[in-house]
Design a protein around this motif. Structure first.
Motif, PDB file in Angstrom:
ATOM      1  N   ALA A  40      10.006 -20.682  44.006  1.00 40.69           N
ATOM      2  CA  ALA A  40       9.752 -19.475  43.212  1.00 40.69           C
ATOM      3  C   ALA A  40      10.821 -18.419  43.454  1.00 40.69           C
ATOM      4  CB  ALA A  40       8.378 -18.907  43.554  1.00 40.69           C
ATOM      5  N   ALA A  41      11.197 -17.754  42.380  1.00 41.96           N
ATOM      6  CA  ALA A  41      12.059 -16.576  42.495  1.00 41.96           C
ATOM      7  C   ALA A  41      11.244 -15.479  43.184  1.00 41.96           C
ATOM      8  CB  ALA A  41      12.500 -16.119  41.108  1.00 41.96           C
ATOM      9  N   PRO A  42      11.894 -14.530  43.837  1.00 44.82           N
ATOM     10  CA  PRO A  42      11.152 -13.478  44.546  1.00 44.82           C
ATOM     11  C   PRO A  42      10.084 -12.793  43.688  1.00 44.82           C
ATOM     12  CG  PRO A  42      13.455 -13.336  45.113  1.00 44.82           C
ATOM     13  CD  PRO A  42      13.345 -14.377  44.020  1.00 44.82           C
ATOM     14  N   GLU A  43      10.390 -12.536  42.421  1.00 41.48           N
ATOM     15  CA  GLU A  43       9.412 -11.865  41.565  1.00 41.48           C
ATOM     16  C   GLU A  43       8.254 -12.787  41.154  1.00 41.48           C
ATOM     17  OE1 GLU A  43      12.781 -13.388  39.012  1.00 41.48           O
ATOM     18  OE2 GLU A  43      12.676 -12.182  40.827  1.00 41.48           O
ATOM     19  N   GLN A  44       8.381 -14.079  41.391  1.00 41.79           N
ATOM     20  CA  GLN A  44       7.321 -15.037  41.067  1.00 41.79           C
ATOM     21  C   GLN A  44       6.463 -15.402  42.284  1.00 41.79           C
ATOM     22  OE1 GLN A  44       9.978 -18.112  39.716  1.00 41.79           O
ATOM     23  NE2 GLN A  44       9.488 -17.709  37.565  1.00 41.79           N
ATOM     24  N   ALA A  45       6.919 -15.071  43.473  1.00 37.63           N
ATOM     25  CA  ALA A  45       6.233 -15.491  44.701  1.00 37.63           C
ATOM     26  C   ALA A  45       4.803 -14.947  44.770  1.00 37.63           C
ATOM     27  CB  ALA A  45       7.030 -15.064  45.928  1.00 37.63           C
ATOM     28  N   LYS A  46       4.591 -13.697  44.357  1.00 38.34           N
ATOM     29  CA  LYS A  46       3.243 -13.120  44.412  1.00 38.34           C
ATOM     30  C   LYS A  46       2.286 -13.921  43.540  1.00 38.34           C
ATOM     31  CE  LYS A  46       0.586  -8.918  43.679  1.00 38.34           C
ATOM     32  NZ  LYS A  46       0.611  -7.514  43.280  1.00 38.34           N
ATOM     33  N   GLY A  47       2.730 -14.322  42.353  1.00 34.98           N
ATOM     34  CA  GLY A  47       1.899 -15.113  41.455  1.00 34.98           C
ATOM     35  C   GLY A  47       1.541 -16.463  42.054  1.00 34.98           C
ATOM     36  N   VAL A  48       2.504 -17.092  42.714  1.00 34.59           N
ATOM     37  CA  VAL A  48       2.247 -18.380  43.369  1.00 34.59           C
ATOM     38  C   VAL A  48       1.218 -18.202  44.474  1.00 34.59           C
ATOM     39  CG1 VAL A  48       3.274 -20.223  44.772  1.00 34.59           C
ATOM     40  CG2 VAL A  48       4.518 -19.331  42.788  1.00 34.59           C
ATOM     41  N   LEU A  50      -1.071 -15.833  44.787  1.00 34.82           N
ATOM     42  CA  LEU A  50      -2.384 -15.505  44.225  1.00 34.82           C
ATOM     43  C   LEU A  50      -3.075 -16.732  43.638  1.00 34.82           C
ATOM     44  CD1 LEU A  50      -1.703 -12.062  42.508  1.00 34.82           C
ATOM     45  CD2 LEU A  50      -3.126 -12.505  44.509  1.00 34.82           C
ATOM     46  N   ARG A  51      -2.315 -17.552  42.915  1.00 35.71           N
ATOM     47  CA  ARG A  51      -2.911 -18.750  42.303  1.00 35.71           C
ATOM     48  C   ARG A  51      -3.405 -19.711  43.364  1.00 35.71           C
ATOM     49  NH1 ARG A  51      -1.519 -23.736  40.786  1.00 35.71           N
ATOM     50  NH2 ARG A  51       0.678 -23.552  41.229  1.00 35.71           N
ATOM     51  N   TRP A  52      -2.585 -19.966  44.385  1.00 33.42           N
ATOM     52  CA  TRP A  52      -2.982 -20.902  45.434  1.00 33.42           C
ATOM     53  C   TRP A  52      -4.059 -20.317  46.346  1.00 33.42           C
ATOM     54  CZ3 TRP A  52      -2.498 -25.918  45.622  1.00 33.42           C
ATOM     55  CH2 TRP A  52      -1.534 -26.532  44.827  1.00 33.42           C
ATOM     56  N   TRP A  53      -4.080 -18.994  46.517  1.00 35.24           N
ATOM     57  CA  TRP A  53      -5.158 -18.386  47.286  1.00 35.24           C
ATOM     58  C   TRP A  53      -6.490 -18.639  46.578  1.00 35.24           C
ATOM     59  CZ3 TRP A  53      -8.627 -14.421  46.074  1.00 35.24           C
ATOM     60  CH2 TRP A  53      -9.435 -14.008  47.136  1.00 35.24           C
ATOM     61  N   GLY A  54      -6.501 -18.484  45.259  1.00 28.86           N
ATOM     62  CA  GLY A  54      -7.702 -18.756  44.484  1.00 28.86           C
ATOM     63  C   GLY A  54      -8.157 -20.201  44.643  1.00 28.86           C
ATOM     64  N   GLN A  55      -7.211 -21.124  44.598  1.00 33.11           N
ATOM     65  CA  GLN A  55      -7.548 -22.541  44.786  1.00 33.11           C
ATOM     66  C   GLN A  55      -8.112 -22.776  46.182  1.00 33.11           C
ATOM     67  OE1 GLN A  55      -7.291 -25.140  42.430  1.00 33.11           O
ATOM     68  NE2 GLN A  55      -8.577 -26.072  43.995  1.00 33.11           N
ATOM     69  N   ALA A  56      -7.495 -22.179  47.188  1.00 31.62           N
ATOM     70  CA  ALA A  56      -7.971 -22.341  48.562  1.00 31.62           C
ATOM     71  C   ALA A  56      -9.369 -21.757  48.730  1.00 31.62           C
ATOM     72  CB  ALA A  56      -6.994 -21.686  49.538  1.00 31.62           C
ATOM     73  N   MET A  57      -9.644 -20.613  48.096  1.00 29.45           N
ATOM     74  CA  MET A  57     -10.984 -20.028  48.165  1.00 29.45           C
ATOM     75  C   MET A  57     -12.009 -20.946  47.512  1.00 29.45           C
ATOM     76  SD  MET A  57     -11.177 -17.171  49.830  1.00 29.45           S
ATOM     77  CE  MET A  57     -12.597 -16.292  49.193  1.00 29.45           C
TER      78      MET A  57
END
Length: 96
Positions: A40-48, A50-57
């Motif tokens: 991920a580019a730095p500006e995309q890292a937050k989105g990655v 957040l998406r994976w945090w949701g999956q982990a939850m």
């Protein structure tokens, strides 16, 4: 349109950082998470994250089976989108 109500937890099961997310994911998912995060580019890292945090939850939800049964039975309590947005505004949360 309706949305499932948000239930607050005592602390978070999965910390909102790369280490916490990776620890909650299975081996294959963990590898995919790290692959996406590193690519991920730095500006995309937050989105990655957040998406994976949701999956982990979702993956670590102790009530997942009960919740799935309620969804299939049509007995999940719902909330209108307007009510959900009002709750978020009242709690000072973003609504975008």
């Amino acid at each position: 349109m309706t949305a499932e109500p948000i239930h607050r937890h005592e602390g978070e099961r999965v910390p909102r950082n790369a280490e916490g997310i990776a620890a909650a994911l299975s081996g294959g998912q963990r590898m995919e998470f790290y692959r996406e995060l590193l690519a991920a580019a730095p500006e995309q890292a937050k989105g990655v994250l957040l998406r994976w945090w949701g999956q982990a939850m979702l993956d670590t939800d102790p009530d997942a089976d009960t919740r799935a049964d309620a969804v299939l039975a049509g007995t999940v309590p719902t909330l209108s989108l307007g009510d959900l947005l009002a709750r978020r505004r009242a709690a000072g949360l973003p609504v975008e």
